[in-house]
Design an enzyme around this catalytic site. Structure first.
Site, PDB file in Angstrom:
ATOM      1  N   GLY A 130     -19.862  86.132 -92.102  1.00 55.27           N
ATOM      2  CA  GLY A 130     -19.951  85.121 -93.150  1.00 55.27           C
ATOM      3  C   GLY A 130     -18.578  84.784 -93.699  1.00 55.27           C
ATOM      4  N   CYS A 146     -18.876  91.733 -88.523  1.00 54.22           N
ATOM      5  CA  CYS A 146     -17.823  91.140 -89.351  1.00 54.22           C
ATOM      6  C   CYS A 146     -18.122  91.373 -90.842  1.00 54.22           C
ATOM      7  CB  CYS A 146     -17.682  89.654 -89.013  1.00 54.22           C
ATOM      8  SG  CYS A 146     -16.093  88.940 -89.492  1.00 54.22           S
ATOM      9  N   TYR A 147     -18.580  90.362 -91.575  1.00 53.48           N
ATOM     10  CA  TYR A 147     -18.928  90.539 -92.987  1.00 53.48           C
ATOM     11  C   TYR A 147     -20.008  91.606 -93.142  1.00 53.48           C
ATOM     12  CZ  TYR A 147     -20.348  89.294 -97.758  1.00 53.48           C
ATOM     13  OH  TYR A 147     -20.635  89.331 -99.109  1.00 53.48           O
ATOM     14  N   HIS A 187     -16.988  89.599 -82.985  1.00 55.10           N
ATOM     15  CA  HIS A 187     -18.253  88.880 -82.788  1.00 55.10           C
ATOM     16  C   HIS A 187     -18.800  89.138 -81.380  1.00 55.10           C
ATOM     17  CE1 HIS A 187     -18.292  86.503 -86.512  1.00 55.10           C
ATOM     18  NE2 HIS A 187     -16.974  86.537 -86.410  1.00 55.10           N
ATOM     19  N   GLU A 229     -21.611  88.355 -80.253  1.00 53.92           N
ATOM     20  CA  GLU A 229     -22.582  87.337 -79.866  1.00 53.92           C
ATOM     21  C   GLU A 229     -21.994  86.181 -79.075  1.00 53.92           C
ATOM     22  OE1 GLU A 229     -21.432  86.249 -84.196  1.00 53.92           O
ATOM     23  OE2 GLU A 229     -21.467  87.984 -82.866  1.00 53.92           O
ATOM     24  N   ASP A 267     -26.490  65.125 -74.552  1.00 51.16           N
ATOM     25  CA  ASP A 267     -27.473  65.485 -75.574  1.00 51.16           C
ATOM     26  C   ASP A 267     -28.461  64.353 -75.826  1.00 51.16           C
ATOM     27  OD1 ASP A 267     -25.720  67.615 -75.707  1.00 51.16           O
ATOM     28  OD2 ASP A 267     -24.713  66.866 -77.503  1.00 51.16           O
ATOM     29  N   SER A 268     -27.941  63.163 -76.131  1.00 50.30           N
ATOM     30  CA  SER A 268     -28.832  62.042 -76.429  1.00 50.30           C
ATOM     31  C   SER A 268     -29.552  61.556 -75.178  1.00 50.30           C
ATOM     32  CB  SER A 268     -28.051  60.889 -77.072  1.00 50.30           C
ATOM     33  OG  SER A 268     -27.066  60.382 -76.199  1.00 50.30           O
ATOM     34  N   THR A 269     -28.905  61.694 -74.013  1.00 50.14           N
ATOM     35  CA  THR A 269     -29.564  61.283 -72.764  1.00 50.14           C
ATOM     36  C   THR A 269     -30.761  62.175 -72.451  1.00 50.14           C
ATOM     37  OG1 THR A 269     -27.478  60.429 -71.880  1.00 50.14           O
ATOM     38  CG2 THR A 269     -29.229  60.882 -70.297  1.00 50.14           C
ATOM     39  N   LYS A 312     -25.312  73.593 -75.783  1.00 47.87           N
ATOM     40  CA  LYS A 312     -25.015  72.615 -74.729  1.00 47.87           C
ATOM     41  C   LYS A 312     -25.480  73.072 -73.346  1.00 47.87           C
ATOM     42  CE  LYS A 312     -22.503  69.550 -75.452  1.00 47.87           C
ATOM     43  NZ  LYS A 312     -22.725  68.161 -75.937  1.00 47.87           N
TER      44      LYS A 312
END
Length: 637
Positions: free
Chosen positions: A53, A80-81, A166, A168, A224-226, A390
């Protein structure tokens, strides 16, 4: 069903934790940080993960939490935090150090610790923090180090583990293995959860959300929009989907024509409108920083320099144009839903409540402005991809049978070239500019700087380890670099926070040693906290400092030059086949005119172009492509 609780402390990568755990066949719930321990026990969670965070654990207004989460018997992994919370709770100390870490670094881990079982002692991870553990809590031991800093703690008896990095993100190369060790070896999970078909889930969501209403789908031409348009086309009747491409005047060369041709091949009937004038001269209202309750009107877009205001203006004009189209079609606004290819990173960076209740806003995406959020509250926005990254969207595109040229296309933001021009009417030079410039020169010329006592030299030494100082000595002895602090600001992310800071520029008359330059690019922001980006200038050593800028706004001339340069660069990348090596390559215009002799009083009248070669899988974190490695020297220069 086994479940893992992820407590949200406001990390930019919080939702990425959720994805990593699901990839290990475990279901998750993303919960507020202050979720009571009793609720975690009652709901039979197998383990708890606390995200990173943007706050300091000692700051006023630091997020509240239930201390009993560490004492209820559940295994806990603090990231982390989350690690700093854990350490503070058991009597340890956390403080802001003179050094900060932002980037991919090598750390050492203890392979005897269950968290790092089966791993080599040296690991490559993503670190992004300013606060560090100063004293380890009683009952804990250090199980990882980054130089002199503690990067991991453990209490095996209580099954409590913390990491400063991190695990992840992709830049932590064995992060998935660390999660596996925690969840399966510490928490004794079995991994029985299976992910359903993404495509079928999206189609079900669209049909249940839209019903018999119509959807106005905003199509930019990016993947993305396609993919979103293709999903709507598959899920709904043809007469329900109104696909709209808005040419805002900031498109790439022949972009709108390409979008129309590509979508027509998919059977999508696309309406294309050119409203560039509406964008150039448009404005909106934004919160007034001097008053919490009031709003103010922005200047028109073509004279706006603040990047966040530019994004807000563009996003709101998109919505206004969409409403105008709905009116032209004689439709009632309340009967039409808005379709968007919004992804999870868009919502995270915009600090949307859909992604995190505590995250710091990095930049407002055009699909998450206040007008869009208001439509969401009314239940009138359809975003089937909002939980994906993505690479997952590209996987859906492949499942839908979309052409590879569309699926693998480099991302291009909705605001287009408008956010790839750093607009400025005057130089950005705060009171710390001269001091930062001097510190930068000490770093670059370290071998000579240590021979001359200087107050700032001690700051450099206190922010680096002895090993890093040896590296600076070796680099400065082997090659001569110039260091120029640029009088502009750029947006970055450091320690889960948005930064808007200086850019450091390196130059040389020698052939660049890219390994050394990459090392300097990591060390400079670590020492100079008000620098968030490092660039290399081609064309020889820059001898004169910069103290002014070329006035630069979103004019037709500026945009046409950038569009031309962008087209050349991407054609080269495409023709050489190296577009597959690079995830994204924005060409950015800077309002900078280099190497003018200040004694000649020549005005700043030229501009420069920056090429940002970026490699990433999740489009949350990434690394620059290195010439000679991911890109041949002759292609990159």
């Amino acid at each position: 069903m086994e479940k893992v609780a992820i407590l949200d402390a406001g990390a930019q990568y919080g939702k990425v934790i959720d994805r990593r755990v699901r990839e290990l066949c475990l279901d998750t719930d993303f919960l507020p940080l202050n979720t009571p321990a009793t609720e975690l026990i009652q709901n039979n969670y197998k383990a708890v993960i606390i995200s990173g965070g943007p706050n300091s654990v000692y700051a006023d207004g630091a997020p509240s939490y239930d201390p009993n989460i560490f004492k209820c018997g559940l295994p806990v992994l603090g990231i982390c935090y989350g690690m700093q919370m854990m350490n503070k709770e058991f009597g340890g100390a956390v403080e802001k150090k003179s050094t900060r870490e932002d980037g991919q670094f090598k750390i050492t881990v203890d392979p005897k610790c269950l968290l790092f079982k089966g791993l080599y002692k040296e690991q490559c991870v993503l670190l992004t923090h300013g606060d560090s553990i100063d004293k380890i809590a009683a009952g804990f031991k250090a199980v990882s180090h980054s130089g002199d800093l503690i990067a991991g703690i453990a209490n095996d008896k209580l099954k409590l583990y913390g990491v400063q990095f991190h695990p992840e993100v992709d830049l932590t190369e064995n992060g998935k293995k660390m999660f596996h060790n925690f969840l399966f070896d510490v928490a004794k999970c079995k991994g029985t959860y299976t992910m359903q078909s993404r495509e079928s889930d999206c189609i079900k969501y669209i049909q249940e959300t839209v019903g018999d209403h119509k959807v106005l789908m905003l199509v930019s031409g990016g993947v993305d929009s396609t993919v979103c348009a293709a999903l709507l086309h598959k899920a709904l009747r043809t007469d329900q989907v109104l696909a709209l491409h808005i040419d805002n005047g900031f498109m790439r060369h022949n972009e709108s024509q390409h979008v129309e041709e590509s979508l027509s091949k998919l059977g999508v009937n696309l309406k294309v409108i050119n409203v560039s004038h509406s964008f150039y001269t448009g404005s909106t209202t934004v919160p007034d920083k001097s008053s919490k309750s009031q709003r103010r009107k922005t200047a028109s877009l073509n004279v706006t320099t603040d990047p966040e205001e530019k994004r807000n203006i563009i996003g709101d004009i998109f919505m206004k144009v969409a409403n105008d189209v709905i009116t032209e079609l004689n439709l009632k606004p309340e009967d039409v839903y808005l379709g968007q290819g919004t992804l999870r990173p868009d919502l995270i960076e915009s600090a949307s409540d859909l992604a995190s209740a505590k995250a710091n806003a990095i930049k407002t995406h055009h699909n998450d402005t206040e007008l869009v959020r208001e439509l969401r509250k009314q239940g009138r926005v359809v975003e089937p991809l909002k939980d994906f990254h993505k690479d997952e969207v590209r996987s859906i595109g492949n499942d839908l049978g979309l052409p590879q040229e569309l699926v693998q296309r480099h991302p291009f933001p909705g605001p287009g070239l408008a956010i790839r021009v750093i607009c400025a009417g005057e130089p950005h030079m705060e009171r710390n500019f001269a001091e930062t410039s001097a510190t930068l020169r000490i770093i670059i010329d370290f071998c000579n700087a240590i021979k001359r006592p200087h107050a700032l030299l001690q700051r450099v030494k206190s922010s680096t380890t002895s090993e890093e100082q040896e590296i600076l000595l070796e680099i400065s002895k082997s090659s001569h670099h110039g260091a120029t602090l640029l009088p502009i600001k750029t947006v970055g992310v450091q320690g889960d926070c948005r930064t808007y800071s200086y850019v450091a520029a390196l130059s040389s008359n020698e052939d660049p040693n890219w390994e050394n330059l990459m090392t300097l690019a990591k060390l400079i922001p670590r020492i100079c906290h008000n620098i968030n980006r490092v660039v290399y200038i081609f064309g020889g050593l820059v001898e004169h400092p910069l103290s002014d800028v070329t006035p630069t706004f979103l004019t037709a001339n500026v945009l046409s030059i950038l569009r031309y340069a962008d087209n050349i660069a991407h054609n080269i990348l495409q023709s050489t086949g190296y577009n597959r090596n690079i995830s994204q390559m924005p060409i950015v215009m800077l309002p900078l005119h280099f190497d003018r002799d200040p004694m000649a009083s020549d005005p700043s009248c030229q501009r420069s172009l920056a090429i940002r070669t970026f490699i990433t899988a999740d489009f949350m974190t990434g690394v620059p492509a290195t010439p000679g490695k991911q890109l041949p020297i002759d292609v990159s220069v």
